[in-house]
Design a protein around this motif. Structure first.
Motif, PDB file in Angstrom:
ATOM      1  N   LYS A   1       0.716   4.652   6.773  1.00 42.54           N
ATOM      2  CA  LYS A   1       0.816   5.565   7.909  1.00 42.54           C
ATOM      3  C   LYS A   1      -0.550   5.644   8.617  1.00 42.54           C
ATOM      4  CE  LYS A   1       2.555  10.266   8.814  1.00 42.54           C
ATOM      5  NZ  LYS A   1       2.914  11.544   8.171  1.00 42.54           N
ATOM      6  N   ALA A   2      -1.617   5.688   7.829  1.00 45.23           N
ATOM      7  CA  ALA A   2      -2.955   5.756   8.427  1.00 45.23           C
ATOM      8  C   ALA A   2      -3.313   4.448   9.137  1.00 45.23           C
ATOM      9  CB  ALA A   2      -3.992   6.083   7.349  1.00 45.23           C
ATOM     10  N   ALA A   3      -2.958   3.333   8.520  1.00 41.03           N
ATOM     11  CA  ALA A   3      -3.314   2.036   9.108  1.00 41.03           C
ATOM     12  C   ALA A   3      -2.455   1.730  10.328  1.00 41.03           C
ATOM     13  CB  ALA A   3      -3.145   0.932   8.067  1.00 41.03           C
TER      14      ALA A   3
ATOM     15  N   MET B   1       0.862  -1.168   0.000  1.00 39.88           N
ATOM     16  CA  MET B   1       0.000   0.000   0.000  1.00 39.88           C
ATOM     17  C   MET B   1       0.902   1.222   0.000  1.00 39.88           C
ATOM     18  SD  MET B   1      -3.174  -0.694   0.124  1.00 39.88           S
ATOM     19  CE  MET B   1      -4.145  -2.171   0.246  1.00 39.88           C
ATOM     20  N   THR B   2       0.327   2.365  -0.310  1.00 39.65           N
ATOM     21  CA  THR B   2       1.139   3.571  -0.343  1.00 39.65           C
ATOM     22  C   THR B   2       1.640   3.910   1.064  1.00 39.65           C
ATOM     23  OG1 THR B   2      -0.712   5.019   0.106  1.00 39.65           O
ATOM     24  CG2 THR B   2      -0.257   4.554  -2.213  1.00 39.65           C
ATOM     25  N   TYR B   3       2.613   4.730   1.094  1.00 42.84           N
ATOM     26  CA  TYR B   3       3.144   5.246   2.362  1.00 42.84           C
ATOM     27  C   TYR B   3       2.019   5.889   3.176  1.00 42.84           C
ATOM     28  CZ  TYR B   3       5.507   8.516   5.456  1.00 42.84           C
ATOM     29  OH  TYR B   3       5.896   9.229   6.545  1.00 42.84           O
ATOM     30  N   GLU B   4       1.189   6.703   2.526  1.00 44.76           N
ATOM     31  CA  GLU B   4       0.117   7.403   3.241  1.00 44.76           C
ATOM     32  C   GLU B   4      -0.878   6.411   3.843  1.00 44.76           C
ATOM     33  OE1 GLU B   4       1.312   8.400   0.278  1.00 44.76           O
ATOM     34  OE2 GLU B   4       2.149  10.343   0.889  1.00 44.76           O
ATOM     35  N   TRP B   5      -1.201   5.388   3.092  1.00 45.71           N
ATOM     36  CA  TRP B   5      -2.159   4.389   3.592  1.00 45.71           C
ATOM     37  C   TRP B   5      -1.571   3.658   4.791  1.00 45.71           C
ATOM     38  CZ3 TRP B   5      -2.892  -0.689   4.803  1.00 45.71           C
ATOM     39  CH2 TRP B   5      -4.211  -1.186   4.831  1.00 45.71           C
TER      40      TRP B   5
END
Ligand code: FAD
Ligand code: SF4
Ligand code: FES
Ligand code: FES
Lengths: 789, 164, 338
Positions: C132-134, C126-130
């Motif tokens: 980070k959110a997870a 998954m992307t870095y942003e995803w």
């Protein structure tokens, strides 16, 4: 009115007017634009599904070399939203975030990678709140606080309850009553082009190029949030890489780039990443449905009670309309003498749902078709026969006041029945065929916001033989530019290539409410006919004067106006009338019934489709292989059959994706798979052959009799797939997508002696308001029609 | 985490052969071919839908074979012939595939079209009269959301017939 | 647009030079061949590197001999899947190469890269942003496993299509390290660890894959995935059988995408050896083969269903291997090339 006429270009399978631009890679999409000194924008988005924002610290981001501006919600505090009643969004949120992906801050930098690093350097302090992730959850009392501060009780956004005719009496009359519960999972548009917008600010004026379906709505939202008069803002629709409803709302990034352009004095561009496109969403609502239908022994429907619960996501979007749509169009395919609809939309901490191809109607269509199919099995009537017995008739009014004009249901059904050999289908294990029908609007009869102005306007200018047509409509790939060119060409005796087009530019084109709700061919088309006929009147009059004959003796065809070429005639006309311009507009007839909520559902005309799906389903693995799909679509008249077929085939494709694999799924508050690899969109090898039949019923109000084609043919595909799976394996899959594991589970239950079915088992208790009882209209059209047709 | 952006950029002078034209460019080594075509060479005909190898939109030809420009580095491509959609037509005369796509309505929004045209060109060069299933297999890496693929198959068959 | 992080690109001329560069940079550098696995992961910041060591020098030949076939590591998957020698003598290997992702990806992805493809998990790819959110997981930037939170290890899934087949064929890779070359059976190339999944030294370059020839070997690879293209395997079976008369003398069955390494179904292999192949033995073999597969909830579709499907892919692979060249075709799962 036009049936007997010989057409010049209407009805011909001509290439689109922008075909060469597109096949040479020369169409300029928003992300292709790079104005001198353009800055690149990236947006910081919420990592929490539900949280209060305590503080935002952007200082580290500002220190990164190359960062030109950083903004937060405090810079754009004014709320906007597509519907006047739900102005609940901010371009950047500084108080509270409501889904993973909610925009919080934005950066403009000299390079995109610098902007990306800068948003990562912004630190935000949150107070995390309990997320609400399901319809059931939303109906219960919130553990922390409500997602939105309007609506209610709890996280309910909208409730409706309407009754047309005496439903209780209808059920009493029934010999057989059946109740079912269905679930239609949410899914998204997945346009190949990621949303993109680029803005400049020069001399006190904003210009925005965007990948939008509706320049006008973006224009309105910008004026509101940026607090600028509309005449200071110009919105231009760039070449469009696919919408399907997903680019019909005004979006945060469109507002953000304008604000950043104003602050930096440089052009600013923002192209969403694929992941962000999943968060922008506005896709298909997940809908839980309960339907109760009464029928006589011979399959005549006596009454229907339909309940829906929509999972709306975090914001309003088009949700109020979506809610009404889940109850509106059941009646335009089947003659239902008494009908009760109760609808409910809830807020959840997910990306907002909105209009996707078929807006709010594929879900109830799925439930309705399967419910009738089950009734027919119980009554021992062939499902196709039962449905056919209940088809609405042309030129009638439905119990909920919808006016049906042309209706090709019977012919559509016959076409697919014959071609597919459905009635004499091969019976072998694991093989099945399914049938379903549907209907859709040719444009909504009422606008998103109340006004008495036309829904579409077209202007034509003729100068030295050159014809230019101006219209606010946006070609999103469906070919609306080509249709406009064909209509103007038809009326002036020219070819489409002779018509120059200026479209989707709020500075230079008159208004059109945009490419959604299948309205452009019908509405802009009618406006174009009016404008073009006025123009024809002028050139013909000038030619007749010169020829010394009556205007009726002047023939308009093949590039000639009587004795003259079009160019010569236009010079004569200009000498006679001055600058040659004409205008036409279209306002739909006032069709709404006498009740609140009646604005959703009426359309000047409805399209009809019928579909047969042929598939093999494997009992052991649950794997489904679709062999072929037949679809017949009543488009009224195919102004360009090539474009109509393209719309029908594309709709079938999308319907099949929704039926078998597409799914906007969530896990632990996050979108489970916001990527093109994991969100499954059928590839070339997953798509069966589709045989398309165009049915023409010559609608009395459509341009040359035309109706819509871009959405309706999606609707029958999911129920037809499920009915074919039942035909093949004897189990009902009462929810989409029909994944192999659901089939295997249904078969396991059947083996154990339980009902052979997979799907929701109960519909939650919803505090619907007291039902508003509406007296049905007289059912024959002449006595009911307000508009002369 | 993303502070690698503060690192120094390695730039190299590369000679690229795009559509038969040689270009000498000073490029950061970490820019993909997709970015270089669109941003440094103004060849915006090559589109993108994911930048992760998942959609096929960015397909270009490398020595005649379709590859995903979002996953290619120009530094690996010196001496190879790159073809983009801009290199399909000869002068203002369309390639038979372009002509067929235009005539049959195979491009709706047109966003997937450049990549699909190139993959189809490569197919027809190795298999002049492919069956419909062979076309499907060859194009299975290119997603289109508008057409349902039907008109694209028609267009390729039409072009193959005319080219044979 | 997702972009690559800034890095230096090193261009060694030989494998030894590449290995030495890797030794010098340590974990701050990685090899890159086709880049089809590495580049998406770099764009999602699943690796952080300062330098990439280009393996563009790797030869790209397929050397078919009488005793074995040597496939250079730089050969593309497209070339491997359409090579006549491989199709005739190692049908299962050509088949596996031809089912990796999609046609344009196979034109860049290499045989060597496919053996080294990173293990996969839908909490990780998954992307870095995803992520980070997870909440980051232990495979990158975090310290727990999001699939099995109480587990001390990572369960990311081995997703190479060709590795199981290379193992079933007794394949051997040639490795070049900073200090010399060695050979290693592909079966010894992997570890049961979602994070540290390769048993070779990170500095070692795979230069070729050698497949020992035995004309009596019958092979097949059957892959399960949701769509007919683009998708990684969510279960797969590679089989290689040798017969004496009707009797199975040698048998390898290796599963893809059900563990952190290509999982050899040894009990099933033992069971089938010495038996004649018929519908009944195929069913029993497949039942035994499926037992050790323990898919977790970190790939497409439910792990219950995937577990159930392991038996089916093994059965189909066995059927396909035994009936190939006998004119009969096995109807495969979903849409697959015959
Ligand atoms: C959308 C998508 C779908 C995919 N589907 C599949 C699939 O279905 N099946 C499948 O198996 N794979 C799949 N892949 C993964 C990948 O594309 C392939 O495995 C491919 O073969 C990798 O080869 P490459 O040369 O591109 O490797 P690279 O990306 O260059 O390298 C991959 C890894 O191997 C290392 N490496 C590469 N070559 C060598 C070498 N010679 N010696 C030592 N180390 C080396 C690299 O350092 C890196 O860690 C998919 C990828 C994408 C993006
Ligand atoms: S298995 Fe666990 S540790 Fe490994 S990648 Fe997935 S979530 Fe992370
Ligand atoms: S942009 Fe999607 S594969 Fe390259
Ligand atoms: S034409 Fe729009 S994605 Fe293919």
């Amino acid at each position: 009115m036009t049936t007997t006429r010989e057409f010049g270009v209407v009805g011909k399978p001509l290439a689109r007017v922008d075909a060469v631009t597109k096949v040479t890679g020369r169409a300029i999409y928003a992300d292709d634009m790079l104005l001198p000194r353009t800055l690149h924008c990236r947006i910081l988005r919420s990592p929490h599904p539900h949280a209060r924002i305590l503080s935002i610290d952007t200082s580290a981001a500002r220190r990164i070399p190359g960062v030109q501006a950083v903004i937060t919600g405090a810079d754009l505090p004014i709320k906007f939203g597509i519907l006047p009643v739900t102005q609940d969004e901010r371009a950047l949120e500084h108080e509270k975030v409501r889904y993973v992906g909610d925009p919080i801050a934005a950066v403009a930098a000299i390079e995109e990678e610098i902007a990306a690093a800068a948003i990562d350097a912004i630190s935000v302090e949150y107070e995390v709140l309990d997320p609400v992730m399901s319809i059931e959850d939303a109906l219960a009392a919130p553990r922390d606080e409500r997602i939105q501060d309007y609506g209610g009780p709890n996280n309910i956004h909208k409730l409706v309850a309407l009754e047309f005719g005496d439903v209780d009496a209808g059920f009493e009359r029934a010999d057989h009553i059946r109740e079912d519960v269905f679930f239609f999972q949410g899914n998204t548009h997945l346009p190949m082009e990621q949303h993109s917008a680029i803005a400049t600010y020069v001399d006190g004026r904003i210009t925005l190029w965007s990948s939008t379906q509706v320049v006008h709505y973006v224009h309105r939202a910008l004026a509101k949030v940026l607090e600028l008069p509309m005449n200071r803002i110009r919105v231009i629709g760039a070449a469009h890489g696919g919408g399907f409803g997903g680019k019909t709302d005004p979006f945060a990034h469109e507002i953000i780039v304008c604000k950043l352009a104003m602050m930096t004095g440089r052009p600013v561009k923002c192209t969403l990443t694929r992941e962000e496109v999943f968060y922008a969403h506005r896709g298909r609502h997940p809908v839980l449905m309960w339907v109760r239908t009464g029928a006589t022994r011979d399959g005549q429907i006596t009454a229907m009670h339909f309940r829906t619960a929509l999972d709306g996501g975090a914001y309003g979007s088009y949700g109020v309309a979506s809610t009404f749509y889940t109850g509106a169009l059941q009646t335009v395919t089947y003659d239902i003498p008494a009908y009760r609809f109760e609808g409910c939309r809830v807020f959840t901490n997910k990306p907002p749902c909105g209009p996707k191809r078929g807006h709010g109607t594929p879900q109830p269509r799925f439930a309705l078709e399967l419910n009738l199919e089950k009734i027919s099995h119980e009554l021992g009537i062939d499902p196709v026969d039962l449905k056919q017995r209940n088809f609405v008739k042309p030129m009638t009014r439905t119990v909920n006041w919808l006016r049906v004009t042309s209706c090709g249901l019977d012919e559509c059904t016959e076409r697919v029945m014959t071609a597919s050999n459905y009635r004499r289908r091969e019976r072998r294990p694991g093989h099945g065929m399914g049938f379903a029908i549907s209907s859709y609007l040719s444009g909504a009869g009422t606008a998103i916001y109340w006004n008495d102005m036309p829904h579409s306007e077209v202007q034509i200018k003729v100068d030295r033989g050159g014809v230019t047509a101006y219209c606010g409509a946006m070609d999103i790939g469906q070919g609306s530019d080509s249709v406009l060119a064909m209509i103007v060409a038809e009326e002036l005796g020219l070819q489409p290539a002779d018509v120059r087009l200026v479209t989707a530019d709020t500075d230079t084109t008159p208004i059109d409410l945009g490419s959604y709700s299948s309205r452009v061919t019908f509405m802009a088309g009618n406006a174009a006919i009016e404008a073009a006929r006025k123009m024809r009147g002028m050139v013909v009059e000038a030619a007749a004067a010169k020829m010394g004959c009556d205007t009726s003796a002047v023939e308009v065809r093949g590039g000639r106006i009587g004795d003259f070429t079009f160019e010569e005639a236009s010079v004569l006309a200009e000498a006679r009338f001055g600058t040659l311009t004409s205008a036409g507009s279209y306002t739909p007839p006032k069709l709404a019934g006498p009740y609140k909520g009646s604005g959703v559902g009426p359309s000047p005309a409805y399209s009809y489709s019928a579909c047969v799906v042929d598939l093999d389903a494997d009992a052991r693995t649950g794997l489904v292989h679709v062999n072929k799909i037949w679809i017949a679509h009543d488009v009224g008249r195919a102004i360009n059959p090539l474009l109509v077929e393209g719309q029908v085939e594309g709709s079938v494709y999308m319907g099949l994706g929704e039926a078998l694999m597409e799914e906007q799924a969530f896990r632990k508050g996050l979108h489970k798979w916001p990527s093109m690899l994991e969100y499954k969109s059928p590839t070339f090898v997953d798509m069966p052959e589709v045989e398309t039949f165009i049915v023409e019923t010559d609608d009395p109000e459509g341009p040359y009799g035309a109706k819509e084609a871009g959405q309706g043919p999606l609707l029958p595909v999911p129920p037809a797939v499920c009915s074919a799976v039942y035909d093949a394996l004897g189990v009902w899959i009462d929810e989409v997508p029909v994944t192999p594991e659901k089939i295997v589970e249904a078969l396991r239950r059947k083996e154990k002696g339980e009902p052979g079915r997979f799907g929701p088992t109960r519909f939650p208790a919803i505090p619907y308001p007291p039902t508003i009882k509406v007296e049905p209209p007289p059912r024959d059209l002449p006595s009911a029609a307000p508009a002369a047709i | 985490m993303k502070q690698e952006v503060l690192r120094e950029v390695q730039r190299v002078v590369l000679n690229l052969d795009v559509n038969g034209e040689r270009a000498e460019l000073l490029l950061p080594v970490h820019k993909t071919l997709l970015e270089v075509l669109r941003e440094d060479m103004q060849l915006t005909g090559t589109k993108h839908g994911c930048e992760l190898g998942e959609c096929g939109t960015c397909t270009v030809l490398v020595d005649g074979r379709p590859e995903l420009s979002c996953l290619l580095l120009p530094i690996q491509l010196e001496g190879r012939a790159i073809t983009t959609v801009e290199g399909l037509a000869s002068g203002s005369e369309l390639h038979p595939l372009q002509q067929a796509f235009a005539e049959t309505g195979a491009a709706q929004c047109g966003y997937c079209t450049p990549g699909i045209l190139l993959a189809a060109k490569s197919l027809l060069e190795s298999n002049a009269r492919p069956s419909r299933d062979e076309i499907r297999e060859a194009l299975a890496g290119n997603l289109c959301r508008c057409t349902g693929y039907a008109k694209i198959l028609d267009a390729i068959e039409l072009a193959a017939g005319r080219m044979a | 647009m997702l972009r690559l992080p800034r890095f230096k690109y090193l261009r060694p001329k030989t494998a030894t030079e590449a290995a030495r560069m890797a030794a010098e940079f340590g974990p701050r550098a990685m090899f890159v061949a086709g880049g089809t696995d590495l580049f998406p992961k770099l764009k999602r910041r699943q690796f952080e590197v300062e330098a990439l060591i280009g393996l563009d020098f790797l030869p790209r030949q397929i050397h078919g001999g009488s005793t074995d076939c040597v496939v250079d590591a730089g050969v593309t998957l497209a070339a491997a899947s359409s090579d006549n020698h491989l199709i005739e003598s190692f049908a299962g290997y050509a088949e596996a190469s031809g089912q990796v992702s999609s046609p344009p990806l196979r034109n860049a992805g290499t045989v060597g890269g496919n053996l080294c493809v990173d293990t996969r998990c839908n909490y990780y790819d998954m992307t870095y942003e995803w992520r980070k959110a997870a909440g980051f997981c232990m495979k990158k930037d975090g310290d727990i496993c999001l699939v099995a939170p109480s587990s001390p290890r990572c369960w990311a899934v081995s997703s190479s299509d060709t590795a199981p087949m290379a193992i079933a064929l007794d394949g051997v890779v040639s490795l070049t390290g900073p200090d010399g070359e060695r050979e290693l059976p592909v079966s010894a190339l992997y570890r049961d660890d979602g994070m540290d999944y390769m048993a070779k030294q990170p500095t070692e370059v795979i230069t070729s894959l050698r497949l020992p020839a035995d004309s009596a070997t019958r092979t097949a690879y059957v892959k399960l995935r949701r769509r007919g293209s683009i998708d990684f395997p969510i279960a797969g079976a590679a089989v290689a059988l040798q017969f004496e008369g009707d009797t199975v003398m040698r048998c390898r069955i290796v599963l893809s995408a059900v563990a952190s390494y290509p999982l050899e179904a040894t009990a099933a292999e033992e069971f089938l050896k010495g038996r004649k192949v018929d519908a009944e033995t195929i069913r029993e073999t497949a039942d035994i083969a499926a037992k050790p597969a323990k898919p977790l909830d970190n790939a497409d579709l439910s792990h219950f269903w995937r577990k159930r499907m392991v038996r089916v892919v093994v059965e189909q692979a066995l059927q396909r291997a035994t009936t190939r060249n006998q004119g009969s075709t096995v109807k495969l799962l979903g849409r697959q090339p015959d």
